[in-house]
Design a protein around this motif. Structure first.
Motif, mmCIF file in Angstrom:
data_model
loop_
_atom_site.group_PDB
_atom_site.id
_atom_site.type_symbol
_atom_site.label_atom_id
_atom_site.label_comp_id
_atom_site.label_asym_id
_atom_site.label_seq_id
_atom_site.Cartn_x
_atom_site.Cartn_y
_atom_site.Cartn_z
ATOM 1 N N LYS A 51 -26.417 -3.084 53.135
ATOM 2 C CA LYS A 51 -25.661 -4.296 53.478
ATOM 3 C C LYS A 51 -26.431 -5.141 54.487
ATOM 4 C CE LYS A 51 -21.923 -3.837 55.879
ATOM 5 N NZ LYS A 51 -20.561 -3.640 56.365
ATOM 6 N N TRP A 110 -18.871 -9.924 48.496
ATOM 7 C CA TRP A 110 -18.860 -8.554 49.017
ATOM 8 C C TRP A 110 -18.672 -8.559 50.534
ATOM 9 C CZ3 TRP A 110 -23.823 -5.356 50.025
ATOM 10 C CH2 TRP A 110 -23.478 -4.074 50.492
ATOM 11 N N ASP A 168 -15.585 -7.127 52.556
ATOM 12 C CA ASP A 168 -15.861 -6.103 53.558
ATOM 13 C C ASP A 168 -15.292 -6.467 54.930
ATOM 14 O OD1 ASP A 168 -17.189 -3.553 54.050
ATOM 15 O OD2 ASP A 168 -18.637 -4.692 55.262
#
Length: 123
Positions: A5, A109, A113
């Motif tokens: 990430k 994403w 998140d």
């Protein structure tokens, strides 16, 4: 997963910082445009404030996205730009979706998140 990430977020941020800087410094070559793309380019060019605004948002969003502490804000700031890139590519340059699609997915994403950080905005 945290390392993946972080790497993706930094690369994503750097791509938008680069794109934003290019809106002001014009250092990346522009491929020749023809047909509908030429019309779109000419239309964008007639709105003098549009590309500097997009460049400023790309710079700001890219910087915020690359820094872990401000990533959630950066993801929201840059979202309209990534949606616009995907739509533009879908309509005028489908071959560009190979890059634009993953950029949008990374953006979504990071938003998902960090969804808990946005709850105060929608309550």
């Amino acid at each position: 997963m945290k390392i993946v990430k972080t790497i993706l977020a930094v690369l994503f941020g750097l791509m938008f910082i680069n794109a934003g800087l290019d809106k002001f410094l014009h250092y990346m070559p522009v491929p020749p445009m023809e047909g509908e793309m030429l019309k779109v380019g000419m239309a964008f060019g007639t709105i003098a404030w549009l590309m500097p605004l997009v460049g400023a948002i790309e710079l700001l969003g890219g910087l915020l996205f690359a820094i872990p502490k401000t990533r959630a804000l950066g993801a929201i700031v840059i979202l309209p730009i990534t949606v616009g890139i995907v739509l533009h590519n879908a309509v005028y340059m489908p071959e560009g979706l190979a890059i634009a699609g993953p950029l949008l997915l990374i953006n979504l994403w990071i938003i998902a998140d960090n969804s808990n950080k946005y709850k105060a905005m929608v309550n």
